[in-house]
Motif scaffolding. Structure first.
Motif, PDB file in Angstrom:
ATOM      1  N   GLU A  83      -2.870   0.817   0.888  1.00 27.76           N
ATOM      2  CA  GLU A  83      -1.991   1.335  -0.159  1.00 27.76           C
ATOM      3  C   GLU A  83      -2.576   1.035  -1.534  1.00 27.76           C
ATOM      4  O   GLU A  83      -3.356   0.097  -1.708  1.00 27.76           O
ATOM      5  CB  GLU A  83      -0.588   0.723  -0.034  1.00 27.76           C
ATOM      6  CG  GLU A  83      -0.572  -0.778  -0.214  1.00 27.76           C
ATOM      7  CD  GLU A  83       0.816  -1.391  -0.198  1.00 27.76           C
ATOM      8  OE1 GLU A  83       1.790  -0.708   0.145  1.00 27.76           O
ATOM      9  OE2 GLU A  83       0.920  -2.587  -0.545  1.00 27.76           O
ATOM     10  N   SER A 141       5.215   4.548  -1.090  1.00 28.51           N
ATOM     11  CA  SER A 141       5.935   3.274  -1.132  1.00 28.51           C
ATOM     12  C   SER A 141       6.510   3.136  -2.527  1.00 28.51           C
ATOM     13  O   SER A 141       5.770   2.993  -3.505  1.00 28.51           O
ATOM     14  CB  SER A 141       4.996   2.107  -0.814  1.00 28.51           C
ATOM     15  OG  SER A 141       5.712   0.886  -0.763  1.00 28.51           O
ATOM     16  N   PHE A 188       8.116   3.747   2.313  1.00 26.40           N
ATOM     17  CA  PHE A 188       8.276   2.296   2.273  1.00 26.40           C
ATOM     18  C   PHE A 188       8.899   1.927   0.930  1.00 26.40           C
ATOM     19  O   PHE A 188       8.912   2.751   0.008  1.00 26.40           O
ATOM     20  CB  PHE A 188       6.918   1.598   2.425  1.00 26.40           C
ATOM     21  CG  PHE A 188       6.241   1.840   3.742  1.00 26.40           C
ATOM     22  CD1 PHE A 188       6.214   0.861   4.711  1.00 26.40           C
ATOM     23  CD2 PHE A 188       5.627   3.057   4.019  1.00 26.40           C
ATOM     24  CE1 PHE A 188       5.594   1.081   5.939  1.00 26.40           C
ATOM     25  CE2 PHE A 188       5.004   3.291   5.234  1.00 26.40           C
ATOM     26  CZ  PHE A 188       4.992   2.293   6.191  1.00 26.40           C
ATOM     27  N   THR A 189       9.395   0.703   0.829  1.00 18.85           N
ATOM     28  CA  THR A 189       9.939   0.263  -0.470  1.00 18.85           C
ATOM     29  C   THR A 189       9.652  -1.205  -0.698  1.00 18.85           C
ATOM     30  O   THR A 189       9.516  -1.987   0.235  1.00 18.85           O
ATOM     31  CB  THR A 189      11.444   0.557  -0.565  1.00 18.85           C
ATOM     32  OG1 THR A 189      11.862   0.437  -1.934  1.00 18.85           O
ATOM     33  CG2 THR A 189      12.270  -0.418   0.283  1.00 18.85           C
TER      34      THR A 189
END
Length: 328
Positions: A184, A247, A272-273
């Motif tokens: 990421e 994310s 995603f978070t």
């Protein structure tokens, strides 16, 4: 049909309990049952990948207590922000290995700060080995969510992160899909570079609640797409085929009426978070309780809002709380 619980990812290990990115932080997260852990990756002068939240390390190491490094203190502009301190790119790995880690939020996390100065800095390779060994020890497959930090900045000073990461993952046996790997970054350019190198991973674009990504800002100026525009239906259309997911800052999922998760899912993108934390300082105003910034507020209510969006993964600082809540 029951909804699948999201992946629970130990954000820099278990930094609610141990200094972030320390060996004990990662080992505790694995023992607490996370699905994966997240190391942030920056580079040294001699091209070694180390795990630190930032390349400026005065807040997370004892570097200021080392007189032999006093002359390395400087001011740098990183992603448009002037920072003063000590930077990983001014040290060799041998020099950095003499430093010890410290809690980044000592006033809020005093218990974690009690472990200050007891553990060395880790390389990315060390974390990959910890997770591989931990998967065997705990009898389950555990993944790594590798966050690439400041890729455009590092490239501008001659430290291109993509080939360094490529080489490290291949040498460590993590590039062929043997173990779960997510890569990421807040900059999509380096994600594309790594994907083009054939690393078998899921690629996730990190999204801030405001601003523009550094790579696009450097290349396109104010014409660069904002992060907010990236999560509109049109912006998500542009990501299809380039990344596997996004994310987002949790503020975006807590905003009333947002449709980020269903919009992304409709395009085959995971969501995603970050970061689910129980302390008042990090909770949205309506979920804060008495006792000051470091006290736990009504985090379960906030996390419930996040869980009900159908999100695919959550980053947590307290893995035991995250595992207990999001898997229930």
């Amino acid at each position: 049909m029951p909804r699948k619980s999201p992946l629970v990812i130990g954000h820099r290990g278990a930094p609610g309990y141990r200094p972030e990115h320390s060996r004990s932080s990662y080992e505790l997260a694995l023992a607490m049952g996370v699905d994966a852990v997240e190391p942030d990756v920056v580079a040294t002068k001699d091209g070694v990948l180390v795990v630190r939240h930032e390349n400026e390390i005065s807040g997370t190491t004892d570097v200021a207590q080392h007189p032999e490094f006093a002359d390395r203190k400087t001011t740098r502009r990183v992603d448009g922000q002037a920072l003063t301190g000590w930077f990983t790119e001014d040290f060799t790995w041998d020099e950095l290995s003499t430093l010890r880690g410290r809690e980044r939020l000592p006033e809020m996390r005093a218990s974690s700060a009690s472990f200050d100065d007891s553990q060395a800095i880790l390389r990315l390779r060390d974390v990959l080995d910890i997770v591989r060994d931990g998967s065997v020890e705990h009898g389950r497959e555990i993944g790594v969510v590798l966050e690439v930090k400041h890729a455009t900045y590092f490239a501008s000073i001659g430290l291109d992160l993509a080939p360094l990461i490529d080489r490290e993952l291949r040498e460590a046996g993590w590039a062929e899909g043997e173990l779960p790997l997510i890569i990421e970054c807040f900059e999509s350019t380096v994600l594309g570079q790594l994907r083009a190198r054939g690393i078998s991973a899921s690629y996730v674009y990190l999204i801030e609640a405001a601003g523009r990504p550094s790579d696009l800002l450097v290349a396109q100026g104010k014409q660069a797409l904002t992060y907010k525009a990236t999560v509109t239906p049109h912006g998500l259309d542009e990501l299809v085929g380039k990344v596997d997911g996004i994310s987002v800052n949790k503020k975006m999922l807590l905003a009333r009426g947002n449709t980020i998760v269903p919009d992304a899912h409709a395009r085959g993108l995971k969501v995603f978070t970050w970061t689910c934390r129980p302390e008042n300082a990090f909770l949205a105003a309506e979920f804060r309780g008495p006792g000051g910034k470091g006290a736990f507020g009504d985090y379960e209510s906030e996390w419930g809002v996040i869980a009900r969006t159908g999100v695919d993964g959550v980053f947590v600082d307290h893995p035991d709380l995250g595992v207990s809540f999001f898997r229930s």
